[in-house]
Design an enzyme around this catalytic site. Structure first.
Site, PDB file in Angstrom:
ATOM      1  N   CYS A 105      27.075 -49.659 -16.380  1.00  0.00           N
ATOM      2  CA  CYS A 105      28.199 -49.332 -17.268  1.00  0.00           C
ATOM      3  C   CYS A 105      27.637 -48.807 -18.582  1.00  0.00           C
ATOM      4  O   CYS A 105      27.844 -49.369 -19.646  1.00  0.00           O
ATOM      5  CB  CYS A 105      29.072 -50.565 -17.488  1.00  0.00           C
ATOM      6  SG  CYS A 105      30.696 -50.144 -18.155  1.00  0.00           S
ATOM      7  N   CYS A 142      29.355 -50.041  -8.894  1.00  0.00           N
ATOM      8  CA  CYS A 142      29.596 -51.170  -9.808  1.00  0.00           C
ATOM      9  C   CYS A 142      30.229 -52.351  -9.051  1.00  0.00           C
ATOM     10  O   CYS A 142      31.197 -52.162  -8.303  1.00  0.00           O
ATOM     11  CB  CYS A 142      30.517 -50.724 -10.937  1.00  0.00           C
ATOM     12  SG  CYS A 142      30.984 -52.084 -12.033  1.00  0.00           S
ATOM     13  N   CYS A 173      30.152 -45.883 -11.714  1.00  0.00           N
ATOM     14  CA  CYS A 173      31.229 -46.733 -11.206  1.00  0.00           C
ATOM     15  C   CYS A 173      31.172 -46.897  -9.685  1.00  0.00           C
ATOM     16  O   CYS A 173      31.604 -47.930  -9.150  1.00  0.00           O
ATOM     17  CB  CYS A 173      32.585 -46.171 -11.613  1.00  0.00           C
ATOM     18  SG  CYS A 173      32.753 -45.993 -13.404  1.00  0.00           S
ATOM     19  N   CYS A 210      38.562 -52.769 -12.263  1.00  0.00           N
ATOM     20  CA  CYS A 210      38.289 -52.132 -13.562  1.00  0.00           C
ATOM     21  C   CYS A 210      39.444 -51.217 -13.998  1.00  0.00           C
ATOM     22  O   CYS A 210      39.767 -50.237 -13.323  1.00  0.00           O
ATOM     23  CB  CYS A 210      36.991 -51.332 -13.488  1.00  0.00           C
ATOM     24  SG  CYS A 210      36.612 -50.480 -15.031  1.00  0.00           S
ATOM     25  N   GLU A 224      15.077 -61.917 -27.141  1.00  0.00           N
ATOM     26  CA  GLU A 224      16.442 -61.585 -27.568  1.00  0.00           C
ATOM     27  C   GLU A 224      16.436 -60.915 -28.941  1.00  0.00           C
ATOM     28  O   GLU A 224      17.173 -59.964 -29.178  1.00  0.00           O
ATOM     29  CB  GLU A 224      17.320 -62.849 -27.617  1.00  0.00           C
ATOM     30  CG  GLU A 224      17.675 -63.410 -26.254  1.00  0.00           C
ATOM     31  CD  GLU A 224      18.523 -62.445 -25.425  1.00  0.00           C
ATOM     32  OE1 GLU A 224      19.348 -61.736 -26.001  1.00  0.00           O
ATOM     33  OE2 GLU A 224      18.330 -62.391 -24.206  1.00  0.00           O
TER      34      GLU A 224
HETATM   35  S1  SF4 Z   1      33.769 -49.619 -12.775  1.00  0.00           S
HETATM   36 FE1  SF4 Z   1      34.323 -50.166 -14.872  1.00  0.00          FE
HETATM   37  S2  SF4 Z   1      32.910 -51.798 -15.427  1.00  0.00           S
HETATM   38 FE2  SF4 Z   1      32.073 -50.782 -13.625  1.00  0.00          FE
HETATM   39  S3  SF4 Z   1      30.675 -49.197 -14.408  1.00  0.00           S
HETATM   40 FE3  SF4 Z   1      32.685 -48.240 -14.142  1.00  0.00          FE
HETATM   41  S4  SF4 Z   1      33.663 -48.433 -16.128  1.00  0.00           S
HETATM   42 FE4  SF4 Z   1      31.981 -49.897 -16.111  1.00  0.00          FE
END
Ligand code: SF4
Length: 354
Positions: free
Chosen positions: A196, A206, A203, A212, A35
């Site tokens: 992201c 995602c 997206c 989102c 970390e």
């Molecule tokens: S949907 Fe939203 S959280 Fe997911 S990658 Fe795209 S901007 Fe990021």
């Protein structure tokens, strides 16, 4: 059930990262080391440093009882050297105050040197499965986009709002909470690092795209709100590459401070390299100016004006600054700041030294 954490956990288990060298362990020492190294530094850069550290210091007690010189030498090149000094100070505290065992929860871990709230939570989540939220730079980006949070996330009110959301969206308590916390914490990190991303969020794949705000409003590139840019102050310094019988003169940098604890070239404020040599007790047989280069720190930019000096007579002054003559062959393993090492390596490679 929390839809956000459920989706992150499920995605992490199926698509997240599982083979990084610091994963698949519950040893807080190994987790803490990774970390700290990963702060401001890419995974690919960290891996060889992490492995060398563990080889040399297999336990936190080994690290605590090692000379600072050895710790700094292994860290040299990773940058942000206060991390290395804090790492060593932290290991010593764990050795003396906790009998060589890491504290048992995030609140106690956060009391140790160099460990902030988010890092303490990550260590406690991975090592103990504790329900404690993380909020590093990557997670702030995910939250700003997913929840549609305006404002600079480094500012206190925005950050406090994000901490509150981070608390609210933790996986629920229960018999599987420890495993869930490990997957959720890793999942947030993986999402920020791989999907992201700052410049080009992916997206379409995602796991939380359905909820989102940034995606729904096509505002991925506006969020998080960029930090107000201030002009970066600039400084200059002269450096002396003093060469004598196949060796280079190095001085130990004071600690704390920039490059504190590392060996570096003697510095001087003006343009008169020969006069600067004399203050060290070195008579310059020849001095030649080398090309200026710059190095960026977090808070300023440093312009370095190096001079190559062939030492003539020597009567080195003892002004309390530790100094050594470094043979060319030992340059690679020496605890030098990265730009200084690069300068010397370039000079050796081009045959301009020795
Ligand atoms: S949907 Fe939203 S959280 Fe997911 S990658 Fe795209 S901007 Fe990021």
């Amino acid at each position: 059930m929390d839809d956000f954490s459920d989706r992150i956990i499920d995605w992490q288990r199926r698509h997240g990262r599982h083979t990084l060298p610091w994963q698949n362990t519950h040893d807080p020492y190994r987790i803490w080391l990774s970390e700290i190294m990963l702060q401001q530094t890419q995974v690919a850069t960290v891996i060889p440093y992490y492995e060398r550290f563990l080889q040399r210091f297999p336990t936190i007690v080994d690290l605590a009882r090692a000379p600072e010189e050895d710790v700094m030498a292994l860290w040299a090149g990773l940058g942000y050297y206060s991390r290395a000094r804090n790492l060593h100070a932290c290991a010593r505290r764990v050795d003396t105050e906790w009998n060589g065992r890491f504290p048992p929860d995030a609140a106690a871990i956060a009391e140790l040197p160099g460990i902030g709230r988010s890092t303490a939570a990550a260590i406690a989540a991975f090592a103990y499965g504790e329900r404690s939220p993380i909020l590093d730079g990557n997670v702030k980006r995910v939250f700003a986009r997913y929840f549609g949070i305006e404002g600079d996330p480094t500012k206190r009110p925005v950050e406090m709002r994000m901490w509150a959301l981070a608390e609210t969206h933790l996986p629920p308590p229960g018999p599987d909470a420890a495993d869930a916390m490990r997957s959720y914490t890793q999942g947030l990190m993986d999402l920020g690092a791989t999907l992201c991303t700052r410049g080009n969020p992916d997206c379409g794949v995602c796991p939380v795209r359905a909820g989102c705000v940034a995606l729904r409003e096509a505002r991925q590139h506006e969020l998080p709100t960029p930090r107000e840019r201030k002009a970066v102050p600039e400084r200059r310094t002269g450096m002396l590459v003093i060469e004598k019988a196949g060796e280079i003169l190095l001085q130990r940098r004071p600690s704390p401070g920039i490059w504190g604890g590392l060996w570096s070239l003697p510095e001087f404020p003006g343009d008169d390299a020969a006069a600067a040599c004399l203050t060290l007790g070195v008579t310059a047989a020849a001095a030649a100016r080398l090309p200026t280069f710059s190095h960026g720190f977090t808070h300023f930019k440093l312009h370095i004006e190096p001079w190559h000096v062939q030492a003539g007579a020597l009567a080195l002054r003892d002004d309390g600054v530790p100094q050594i003559w470094l043979p060319a062959g030992e340059l690679e393993g020496a605890a030098l700041p990265a730009p200084v090492k690069k300068l010397l390596q370039g000079l050796f490679r081009r045959g301009e030294l020795l």
